[in-house]
Design an enzyme around this catalytic site. Structure first.
Site: not given
Length: 485
Positions: A16, A42, A117-118, A257
């Protein structure tokens, strides 16, 4: 149904992206723009919450930001000068609307919305304890654990309750939270997941990547430091550091990436790092060939670096179509094999009779690489060599990245030679872990104190993995349907 990302479906996926702004007259509209820039992080769902000084307003929807937040009536229904948003890519479990963030709850201190996020690596244990104490969960996302920990804390002030919650959490998190008292942004003590801070006019902005600041015309101020909590309110900007300082371990795959190439991560251009990765790859694994060909789009910067260092011409041997929708409903199994060509096609006139080097960022399950190599063979390639711009991915990630279980990771089951036979290439080579660190400006990986989280390559996890160690796999699915976004 077949996705039209046949090359992307076999990638590790960042789960995300988060974006928040405080002090903007059109806060929700700014958040929508920021989320557009983070769409790559996301693509399953998006949401925005806003505070108008009296009430919270939230709109969440499945699908992309475009189509859900480009309507004036939706933005007008999100009034206020403070707003936060989230784009989500789920891992396991359902993708129901109840899991789309920001998550919101009414606490004793007032409304509380959080975008995360995580991945909280002890979320299942915490959830069991909270449920025993009477908490009722409305989602299957580990992010909701944070809300319950804040709600049940015995501390008096909201900040102290928030800190108390964070001190019970293991794993990785970058959070943007809305409260009646202001906006809270924070990052886990190891800084595994990224978070940056910027300013546009009198407004402060927080985002997963600098490219989102660019989108709204904000000036980059700095990264939120590992373990730091930043509070923005009508009293100004305050910073708290409630954790004992430890050596940070930011995610190394952001450089390989996840992040957009036009972002700056940890003060370094992602594009420049990826080109240098290509240089290191060419130094370590040279091969004679006619062309260096990237697997679009993530392999392109490394392919440029490889070509420049090796002197072998860079060419676009795989052409990507940018005009295909996200999914394609197959009219029958008879043409299912054609799905790979919806998004990419071989440049036959270039490839026929040539020796080529394919550059990709990673190999996960190997299914994608197999299709790419076969496409090159079908186009008449004389030799197909593959060079991978990262070390072999041998371990699963538990910090906010969708990774297959280890048994499905090709590099965990095969040697490099066996992988080469499996994907049917003439040769296969990966960047070394030290080569990756050199591309990031380090002399090598410090075995005693690694500079990054590289667990997907090395198995060296920087935190406890309580849920993996203490809970049986069947119980994991029943207790918590999915890892966070």
């Amino acid at each position: 149904m077949l996705t039209t990302h046949p090359f992307d479906d076999d990638k590790l996926r960042e789960e995300c992206g988060v974006f928040g702004i405080y002090g903007a007259d059109t806060a929700a509209a700014m958040v929508a723009l920021g989320l557009h820039a983070l769409q790559h992080r996301g693509q399953e769902a998006a949401g925005i919450s806003a505070w108008d000084g009296h009430s919270f307003h939230t709109h969440r929807a499945m699908g992309h930001v475009a189509g859900n937040f480009d309507r004036d009536d939706i933005i007008r229904a999100l009034p206020g000068k403070m707003a936060a948003g989230h784009v989500r890519y789920a891992t396991t479990g359902d993708t129901a609307l109840r899991n789309v963030q920001p998550l919101y709850a009414d606490l004793a201190s007032g409304g509380f919305a959080v975008a995360h996020n995580g991945n909280i690596s002890n979320a299942m244990k915490l959830k069991r304890d909270l449920v025993r104490r009477g908490s009722i969960f409305q989602s299957t996302s580990d992010t909701e654990v944070i809300i319950h920990l804040v709600a049940t804390s015995s501390y008096r002030t909201l900040l102290d309750r928030f800190i108390d919650a964070l001190k019970q959490i293991e794993g990785a998190y970058s959070l943007v939270c809305l409260t009646p008292e202001g906006m809270i942004a924070c990052r886990d003590p190891l800084g595994i997941r990224p978070l940056v801070m910027g300013r546009v006019g009198d407004a402060y902005v927080f985002a997963s990547e600098t490219v989102a600041l660019d989108m709204v015309g904000a000036t980059f101020l700095r990264s939120v430091e590992p373990g730091e909590i930043v509070i923005v309110s009508d009293k100004g900007v305050r910073s708290h550091r409630p954790f004992a300082p430890i050596s940070p371990r930011p995610c190394i795959f952001e450089h390989v990436y996840f992040s957009r190439p036009d972002s700056i991560v940890d003060g370094t251009s992602v594009y420049s790092v990826r080109k240098q990765i290509g240089v290191e790859l060419a130094r370590e694994n040279p091969i004679d060939a006619d062309y260096v060909i990237p697997v679009p789009d993530s392999g392109t910067p490394a392919a440029i670096g490889y070509a420049q260092h090796s002197g072998i011409p860079f060419e676009l041997g795989i052409i990507r179509s940018h005009y295909v929708g996200r999914t394609f409903i197959q009219p029958g199994d008879g043409i299912r094999h054609l799905g790979v060509k919806l998004k990419h096609n071989a440049n036959r006139a270039l490839i026929d009779g040539k020796k080529i080097i394919l550059i990709d960022d990673s190999i996960v399950r190997g299914t994608t690489s197999l299709k790419i190599v076969q496409m090159m063979r079908d186009a008449g390639a004389k030799e197909v060599h593959m060079r991978i711009a990262s070390p072999p991915t041998r371990h699963s990630c538990f910090y906010g990245v969708d990774t297959p279980e280890r048994a499905k990771l090709l590099a965990a089951q095969m040697s490099v030679a066996e992988m080469a036979d499996y994907i049917k290439v003439d040769s296969l080579a990966f960047l070394s872990i030290d080569g990756l660190y050199r591309a990031l400006g380090e002399e090598a990986r410090d075995e005693g104190k690694p500079q990054y989280c590289d667990a997907c390559f090395t198995g060296d996890y920087p935190t406890h993995l309580t849920d993996q160690e203490d809970v049986a796999p069947a119980d994991q699915l029943s207790l918590l349907g999915e890892r966070a976004a």
